[in-house]
Design a protein around this motif. Structure first.
Motif, short mmCIF file in Angstrom:
data_model
loop_
_atom_site.label_atom_id
_atom_site.label_comp_id
_atom_site.label_asym_id
_atom_site.label_seq_id
_atom_site.Cartn_x
_atom_site.Cartn_y
_atom_site.Cartn_z
N LEU A 49 0.83 -1.21 0.00
CA LEU A 49 0.00 0.00 0.00
C LEU A 49 0.87 1.26 0.00
CD1 LEU A 49 -2.75 -1.05 2.58
CD2 LEU A 49 -3.10 -0.71 0.13
N LEU A 50 1.94 1.22 0.78
CA LEU A 50 2.84 2.37 0.83
C LEU A 50 3.58 2.55 -0.49
CD1 LEU A 50 4.24 1.83 4.43
CD2 LEU A 50 2.86 3.78 3.68
N ARG A 51 4.02 1.44 -1.09
CA ARG A 51 4.73 1.55 -2.38
C ARG A 51 3.78 2.05 -3.47
NH1 ARG A 51 7.82 -2.64 -0.03
NH2 ARG A 51 6.24 -4.22 -0.44
N ALA A 52 2.53 1.60 -3.43
CA ALA A 52 1.55 2.07 -4.42
C ALA A 52 1.30 3.57 -4.26
CB ALA A 52 0.24 1.29 -4.28
N GLU A 53 1.20 4.00 -3.00
CA GLU A 53 1.00 5.43 -2.74
C GLU A 53 2.21 6.23 -3.20
OE1 GLU A 53 -0.85 8.94 -1.49
OE2 GLU A 53 -1.70 6.92 -1.76
N ARG A 54 3.39 5.68 -2.95
CA ARG A 54 4.63 6.36 -3.38
C ARG A 54 4.64 6.54 -4.89
NH1 ARG A 54 9.65 2.49 -3.44
NH2 ARG A 54 8.21 1.57 -4.98
N ASN A 55 4.11 5.56 -5.62
CA ASN A 55 4.15 5.60 -7.09
C ASN A 55 2.97 6.35 -7.70
OD1 ASN A 55 6.50 4.07 -7.04
ND2 ASN A 55 5.41 2.13 -7.19
N THR A 56 2.06 6.84 -6.87
CA THR A 56 0.90 7.57 -7.37
C THR A 56 1.32 9.00 -7.75
OG1 THR A 56 -0.61 6.30 -5.97
CG2 THR A 56 -1.41 8.41 -6.82
N PRO A 57 1.14 9.39 -9.00
CA PRO A 57 1.52 10.74 -9.41
C PRO A 57 0.84 11.81 -8.56
CG PRO A 57 1.00 9.39 -11.33
CD PRO A 57 0.59 8.60 -10.12
N GLY A 58 1.63 12.75 -8.07
CA GLY A 58 1.08 13.84 -7.30
C GLY A 58 0.81 13.53 -5.85
N VAL A 75 7.39 4.35 8.22
CA VAL A 75 6.55 5.47 7.77
C VAL A 75 5.62 5.89 8.90
CG1 VAL A 75 4.75 6.12 6.12
CG2 VAL A 75 6.67 4.70 5.37
N PRO A 76 5.34 7.20 9.05
CA PRO A 76 4.41 7.65 10.10
C PRO A 76 3.10 6.86 10.08
CG PRO A 76 5.47 9.54 9.10
CD PRO A 76 5.92 8.33 8.32
N VAL A 77 2.66 6.44 11.26
CA VAL A 77 1.54 5.50 11.37
C VAL A 77 0.23 6.07 10.83
CG1 VAL A 77 0.95 6.22 13.73
CG2 VAL A 77 0.39 3.90 12.94
N GLU A 78 0.06 7.39 10.92
CA GLU A 78 -1.19 7.98 10.44
C GLU A 78 -1.38 7.72 8.95
OE1 GLU A 78 0.12 9.94 14.11
OE2 GLU A 78 1.12 9.63 12.16
N ILE A 79 -0.27 7.78 8.21
CA ILE A 79 -0.34 7.54 6.76
C ILE A 79 -0.70 6.08 6.50
CG2 ILE A 79 1.01 7.47 4.62
CD1 ILE A 79 2.67 9.80 5.74
N THR A 80 -0.01 5.16 7.19
CA THR A 80 -0.26 3.73 6.97
C THR A 80 -1.69 3.36 7.34
OG1 THR A 80 2.07 3.33 7.50
CG2 THR A 80 0.61 1.41 7.42
N CYS A 81 -2.18 3.84 8.48
CA CYS A 81 -3.55 3.51 8.91
C CYS A 81 -4.58 4.06 7.93
CB CYS A 81 -3.81 4.08 10.31
SG CYS A 81 -3.12 3.08 11.64
N GLU A 114 -6.57 4.98 15.83
CA GLU A 114 -7.30 5.22 14.58
C GLU A 114 -8.32 4.13 14.25
OE1 GLU A 114 -6.87 7.95 12.75
OE2 GLU A 114 -5.23 8.74 13.99
N MET A 115 -7.99 2.86 14.60
CA MET A 115 -8.79 1.73 14.14
C MET A 115 -9.32 0.83 15.26
SD MET A 115 -8.78 2.08 10.86
CE MET A 115 -9.38 0.46 10.33
#
Length: 204
Positions: A49-58, A75-81, A114-115
């Motif tokens: 999920l993090l790698r996909a987000e990294r590769n998302t343009p913008g 990676v900061p937990v807020e982003i991962t959650c 968060e969850m």
């Protein structure tokens, strides 16, 4: 029509989560795919999920995520959650495997914040595998063109340091609560899955 009903029902049921943890190269992704095929779970890889987000343009998080991946840091937990929750909402099931998470106490605290009220964690499936075997697997994966920027010896050393210092204490904490099911991950994928399947069946 039927698919829409399934999706609606899945969203009404509180997600049931199994955390899948193990050192880099322990076989988490391989075993998760087999669990998906056999037991109908949805597999969410925190790393994917993090790698996909990294590769998302913008993406506003892309550069930050890449820096953490290259350095073997977390990676900061807020982003991962946030990414995990978004993926859950899109799924057609209420049963989830989340692999590579939580990787440290901050991850776990962030998840609970968060969850904690949105999902129930059933147990941790821990794939126990020697560092030597894991490194060999990762380097082989990298040589075969995994496309992962962290499948190299420099990043692996950092990732293992992070695993021992930050992730194992999380496993130990859940173990004290009787919520860790440990499987030897050093054998062949087929042999490992036989044991994993027994574990999953005992909780179905």
């Amino acid at each position: 029509m039927i698919l829409n009903l399934i999706r609606t029902f899945a969203k009404m049921v509180k997600p049931q989560v199994v955390f899948v943890l193990g050192a880099p190269g322990a076989g988490k992704g391989t075993q998760c795919q087999r669990i998906v095929d056999t037991f109908g779970y949805v597999h969410l890889s925190a790393g994917d999920l993090l790698r996909a987000e990294r590769n998302t343009p913008g993406s506003e998080y892309g550069e930050l995520i890449e820096n953490h991946i290259k350095n073997g840091t977390i990676v900061p937990v807020e982003i991962t959650c946030r990414l995990i929750e978004e993926a859950m909402k899109k799924a057609d099931s209420s049963k989830f495997l989340i692999d590579g998470f939580p990787r440290n106490k901050d991850n776990l605290d962030g998840w609970n914040k968060e969850m904690g009220e949105k999902a129930d964690v059933k147990f941790i499936l821990f794939l126990d595998c020697s560092e030597e075997t894991c490194i060999q697997r990762c380097l082989k994966r990298g040589a075969e063109g995994s496309g992962r920027s962290d499948d190299n010896i420099e990043s692996l050393k950092k990732r293992f340091r992070t695993f021992h210092v930050d992730t194992l204490p999380i496993v130990n904490k859940f173990s004290e609560e009787g919520k860790v099911l440990k499987v030897d991950g050093s054998e062949s994928a087929d042999e490992v899955f036989k044991k994993v399947a027994e574990v999953i069946k005992s909780y179905e």
